[in-house]
Design an enzyme around this catalytic site. Structure first.
Site, PDB file in Angstrom:
ATOM      1  N   GLU A 169      -8.465   2.686  -4.491  1.00  0.00           N
ATOM      2  CA  GLU A 169      -9.149   2.305  -3.245  1.00  0.00           C
ATOM      3  C   GLU A 169     -10.525   1.707  -3.560  1.00  0.00           C
ATOM      4  O   GLU A 169     -10.909   0.702  -2.981  1.00  0.00           O
ATOM      5  CB  GLU A 169      -9.286   3.509  -2.296  1.00  0.00           C
ATOM      6  CG  GLU A 169      -7.993   3.871  -1.566  1.00  0.00           C
ATOM      7  CD  GLU A 169      -7.602   2.838  -0.500  1.00  0.00           C
ATOM      8  OE1 GLU A 169      -8.454   2.056  -0.045  1.00  0.00           O
ATOM      9  OE2 GLU A 169      -6.409   2.818  -0.140  1.00  0.00           O
ATOM     10  N   CYS A 216      -5.193   6.411   1.045  1.00  0.00           N
ATOM     11  CA  CYS A 216      -5.231   5.268   1.960  1.00  0.00           C
ATOM     12  C   CYS A 216      -5.613   5.730   3.361  1.00  0.00           C
ATOM     13  O   CYS A 216      -6.495   5.153   4.006  1.00  0.00           O
ATOM     14  CB  CYS A 216      -3.873   4.573   1.936  1.00  0.00           C
ATOM     15  SG  CYS A 216      -3.586   3.462   3.321  1.00  0.00           S
ATOM     16  N   ASP A 261      -5.369  -7.467   1.863  1.00  0.00           N
ATOM     17  CA  ASP A 261      -4.883  -6.317   2.620  1.00  0.00           C
ATOM     18  C   ASP A 261      -3.540  -6.618   3.269  1.00  0.00           C
ATOM     19  O   ASP A 261      -2.717  -5.723   3.439  1.00  0.00           O
ATOM     20  CB  ASP A 261      -5.914  -5.913   3.680  1.00  0.00           C
ATOM     21  CG  ASP A 261      -5.891  -4.417   3.950  1.00  0.00           C
ATOM     22  OD1 ASP A 261      -5.709  -3.651   2.967  1.00  0.00           O
ATOM     23  OD2 ASP A 261      -6.021  -4.014   5.108  1.00  0.00           O
ATOM     24  N   TYR A 302     -10.792   1.590  12.422  1.00  0.00           N
ATOM     25  CA  TYR A 302     -10.622   2.797  11.613  1.00  0.00           C
ATOM     26  C   TYR A 302     -11.562   3.937  12.014  1.00  0.00           C
ATOM     27  O   TYR A 302     -11.384   5.065  11.568  1.00  0.00           O
ATOM     28  CB  TYR A 302     -10.787   2.459  10.126  1.00  0.00           C
ATOM     29  CG  TYR A 302      -9.636   1.614   9.614  1.00  0.00           C
ATOM     30  CD1 TYR A 302      -8.354   2.154   9.508  1.00  0.00           C
ATOM     31  CD2 TYR A 302      -9.811   0.278   9.271  1.00  0.00           C
ATOM     32  CE1 TYR A 302      -7.291   1.388   9.058  1.00  0.00           C
ATOM     33  CE2 TYR A 302      -8.747  -0.499   8.822  1.00  0.00           C
ATOM     34  CZ  TYR A 302      -7.496   0.063   8.722  1.00  0.00           C
ATOM     35  OH  TYR A 302      -6.438  -0.680   8.293  1.00  0.00           O
ATOM     36  N   TYR A 343      -9.948   5.848   4.468  1.00  0.00           N
ATOM     37  CA  TYR A 343     -10.271   4.905   5.552  1.00  0.00           C
ATOM     38  C   TYR A 343     -10.810   5.631   6.780  1.00  0.00           C
ATOM     39  O   TYR A 343     -11.698   5.123   7.461  1.00  0.00           O
ATOM     40  CB  TYR A 343      -9.062   4.027   5.897  1.00  0.00           C
ATOM     41  CG  TYR A 343      -9.101   2.754   5.092  1.00  0.00           C
ATOM     42  CD1 TYR A 343      -9.127   2.807   3.707  1.00  0.00           C
ATOM     43  CD2 TYR A 343      -9.172   1.513   5.697  1.00  0.00           C
ATOM     44  CE1 TYR A 343      -9.206   1.667   2.943  1.00  0.00           C
ATOM     45  CE2 TYR A 343      -9.250   0.352   4.940  1.00  0.00           C
ATOM     46  CZ  TYR A 343      -9.264   0.442   3.573  1.00  0.00           C
ATOM     47  OH  TYR A 343      -9.362  -0.699   2.815  1.00  0.00           O
TER      48      TYR A 343
HETATM   49  C1  LIG Z   1      -6.429  -1.073   0.684  1.00  0.00           C
HETATM   50  C2  LIG Z   1      -6.256  -0.343   1.975  1.00  0.00           C
HETATM   51  N1  LIG Z   1      -6.261   0.993   1.970  1.00  0.00           N
HETATM   52  C3  LIG Z   1      -6.095   1.671   3.110  1.00  0.00           C
HETATM   53  C4  LIG Z   1      -5.903   1.017   4.314  1.00  0.00           C
HETATM   54  C5  LIG Z   1      -5.745   1.773   5.605  1.00  0.00           C
HETATM   55  N2  LIG Z   1      -4.363   1.930   6.031  1.00  0.00           N
HETATM   56  C6  LIG Z   1      -3.417   1.031   5.830  1.00  0.00           C
HETATM   57  S1  LIG Z   1      -1.875   1.555   6.437  1.00  0.00           S
HETATM   58  C7  LIG Z   1      -2.493   3.015   6.937  1.00  0.00           C
HETATM   59  C8  LIG Z   1      -1.713   4.128   7.585  1.00  0.00           C
HETATM   60  C9  LIG Z   1      -0.441   3.770   8.205  1.00  0.00           C
HETATM   61  O1  LIG Z   1      -0.566   2.819   9.210  1.00  0.00           O
HETATM   62  C10 LIG Z   1      -3.853   3.047   6.647  1.00  0.00           C
HETATM   63  C11 LIG Z   1      -4.681   4.178   6.973  1.00  0.00           C
HETATM   64  C12 LIG Z   1      -5.901  -0.405   4.285  1.00  0.00           C
HETATM   65  N3  LIG Z   1      -5.723  -1.128   5.411  1.00  0.00           N
HETATM   66  N4  LIG Z   1      -6.079  -1.043   3.116  1.00  0.00           N
END
Ligand SMILES: Cc1ncc(C[n+]2csc(CCO)c2C)c(N)n1
Length: 218
Positions: free
Chosen positions: A200, A130, A44, A158, A134
């Protein structure tokens, strides 16, 4: 809601697969192997660095100053989260210096290529799962939390209202922008959204399998 409900539909079956994935279920049961979680956090950290780049490209293509500011702020935030992961989880888990896995490379390359070569709408559709997935996973897990304090901390990141507000802002921008789009661009958005949603799932699954390159890097 407007077009975003169609976007959610295009990834709904994938979301259901994510919700029941043993990695995600293992976070709340506490049964998830710490080594798989460490692998996930290390991957990540690679992901967030590249995701921040993709968000900055989306920010540059936004048709309004508000859009540019919003995605620029989120890019800065993604970098801050990346640093916090290093300072927090990875120190506690024992830092691992592993290269980006095949799945991480594929997902981040997809995001960067779509943001760079596509329209604002296309880049937006690619980065949206993303956020949205989440927030849904977080909301799904937050009440049950986890007997493992480390996993409980991750879930709280989250599952909170603060994060839901970020997602709501992006969904509002998406619905507003989609109002002015024709069928071809909407179809491209649906396709990119569904692709990113599949990535994802693959990202959780790769961590669960502790995926590495079949041929070691020199
Ligand atoms: C594989 C993966 N997918 C989604 C996220 C969650 N996420 C990462 S950055 C962001 C928004 C801007 O800050 C969000 C929701 C993660 N950590 N890793």
């Amino acid at each position: 809601m407007g077009f975003t409900s169609e976007l959610w539909e295009s990834g709904a079956a994938t979301y259901e697969r994510i919700r029941v994935h043993p990695f995600v279920q293992g976070l709340t049961s506490g049964d998830l192997d710490r080594a798989a979680f460490r692998h996930y956090i290390a991957q990540d950290s690679h992901y967030l660095r590249e995701y921040a780049r993709a968000l900055n490209v989306v920010a540059a293509k936004a048709p309004t100053p508000e859009g540019t500011a919003l995605f620029g702020e989120h890019a800065t935030n993604a970098n801050a989260v990346e640093r916090a992961l290093h300072a927090g989880f990875l120190d506690e888990l024992g830092g691992v210096d592993q290269p980006a896995s095949p799945t991480t490379v594929a997902y981040t390359n997809f995001l960067l290529a779509t943001a760079h070569t596509g329209s604002f709408a296309e880049g937006l559709a690619a980065v949206l799962p993303c956020y949205w997935i989440y927030a849904r996973v977080g909301a799904d897990l937050v009440d049950r939390s986890s007997p493992d304090p480390l996993y409980a901390r991750w879930i709280a990141t989250y599952g909170g209202d603060g994060f839901q507000k970020i997602v709501d802002d992006v969904l509002t921008v998406t619905d507003r922008h989609a109002e002015g789009l024709g069928p071809a661009e909407r179809a491209a958005m649906l396709h990119h959204y569904a692709t990113a949603a599949r990535y994802e799932w693959m990202f959780w699954d790769a961590a669960h399998r502790r995926e590495t390159w079949p041929i070691p890097l020199a």
